[in-house]
Design a protein around this motif. Structure first.
Motif, PDB file in Angstrom:
ATOM      1  N   ARG A  14     -46.881 -20.426  -7.646  1.00 39.71           N
ATOM      2  CA  ARG A  14     -48.080 -21.537  -7.317  1.00 39.71           C
ATOM      3  C   ARG A  14     -48.166 -22.058  -8.632  1.00 39.71           C
ATOM      4  O   ARG A  14     -47.777 -21.725  -9.778  1.00 39.71           O
ATOM      5  CB  ARG A  14     -49.152 -20.817  -6.779  1.00 39.71           C
ATOM      6  CG  ARG A  14     -48.880 -19.994  -5.474  1.00 39.71           C
ATOM      7  CD  ARG A  14     -50.410 -19.342  -5.189  1.00 39.71           C
ATOM      8  NE  ARG A  14     -51.346 -20.126  -4.874  1.00 39.71           N
ATOM      9  CZ  ARG A  14     -52.476 -20.009  -5.208  1.00 39.71           C
ATOM     10  NH1 ARG A  14     -52.899 -18.647  -5.665  1.00 39.71           N
ATOM     11  NH2 ARG A  14     -53.445 -20.883  -5.360  1.00 39.71           N
ATOM     12  N   ASN A  16     -50.650 -25.979 -10.633  1.00 37.15           N
ATOM     13  CA  ASN A  16     -51.343 -26.971 -10.096  1.00 37.15           C
ATOM     14  C   ASN A  16     -51.284 -27.949 -11.689  1.00 37.15           C
ATOM     15  O   ASN A  16     -50.911 -27.624 -12.656  1.00 37.15           O
ATOM     16  CB  ASN A  16     -52.886 -26.635 -10.033  1.00 37.15           C
ATOM     17  CG  ASN A  16     -53.570 -27.759  -9.435  1.00 37.15           C
ATOM     18  OD1 ASN A  16     -54.778 -28.103 -10.240  1.00 37.15           O
ATOM     19  ND2 ASN A  16     -53.309 -28.363  -8.376  1.00 37.15           N
ATOM     20  N   PRO A  59     -44.379 -28.729  -3.387  1.00 35.39           N
ATOM     21  CA  PRO A  59     -43.932 -27.505  -3.998  1.00 35.39           C
ATOM     22  C   PRO A  59     -42.408 -27.298  -4.247  1.00 35.39           C
ATOM     23  O   PRO A  59     -41.987 -26.373  -4.609  1.00 35.39           O
ATOM     24  CB  PRO A  59     -44.314 -26.412  -2.861  1.00 35.39           C
ATOM     25  CG  PRO A  59     -44.364 -27.353  -1.635  1.00 35.39           C
ATOM     26  CD  PRO A  59     -44.903 -28.572  -1.889  1.00 35.39           C
TER      27      PRO A  59
END
Length: 193
Positions: free
Chosen positions: A14, A16, A54
């Motif tokens: 993950r 950001n 992603p």
């Protein structure tokens, strides 16, 4: 050189991208860890770019960087010199079609009318700072670039079976202050805490 450190491996499941004012202070490791816990604890002075693709994670590239080997009469290869300094960049593909992303993509714009975003007559790249946060379970690693120029990188990408994307290019610029051009932030960097 060093030792084998299994805790220094990274699989960024993950992550950001955050944007802040150009040449903002280097964020602390504690603020990166707090943000990485749930993406809800803000890093002071930074805002999220929002959802990103992603499958196409931020990947660094470089323009230029050509070199040439210089010689003397006595030696064929004395020194390698850079004839065209490299300019580093990375591409991020935001998925959110909103005012903030469109302003970066279009190089400005207005959104004072309900439900309408108007592109500018004279687009210009946005100069800002950027943080890329990588999460591998509870482990957090971040890259901080204090000065970047953000502009569109090609046309919007649309597909009937995937999210639409607005490719953005983040070109690393030289800081005008004492900041370095690029920082890595994580548990395995710097002196022991």
């Amino acid at each position: 050189m060093g030792t084998i450190n299994d805790l220094a491996l990274l699989i960024p499941g993950r992550g950001n991208v955050l944007i802040g004012a150009a040449e903002a202070a280097v964020p602390s490791f504690a603020s990166i860890v707090a943000y990485g816990a749930n993406f809800a604890t803000a890093i002071p002075g930074f805002a999220t770019l929002g959802h990103t693709d992603p499958e196409d994670l931020p990947e660094w590239g470089s323009d230029g960087g050509d070199t040439e080997v210089r010689r003397t009469w006595e030696r064929l290869a004395v020194r390698e010199v850079t004839t065209d300094p490299p300019v580093n960049y990375f591409v991020v593909k935001p998925l959110q079609f909103d005012n903030d992303t469109m302003k970066l993509y279009e190089g400005g714009g207005t959104y004072s009318t309900p439900n309408v975003f108007a592109s500018p007559s004279s687009p210009a790249p946005t100069v800002a700072s950027a943080i890329i946060v990588y999460l591998d379970g509870a482990a957090v690693v971040a890259e901080y670039v204090p000065r970047v120029s953000i502009r569109k990188e090609g046309s919007p990408e649309h597909s009937v079976d995937d999210w639409s994307k607005l490719p953005l290019r983040f070109t690393q610029l030289s800081p005008t202050t004492a900041l370095k051009p690029h920082y890595w932030i994580g548990e395995n960097f710097g002196t022991p805490a």
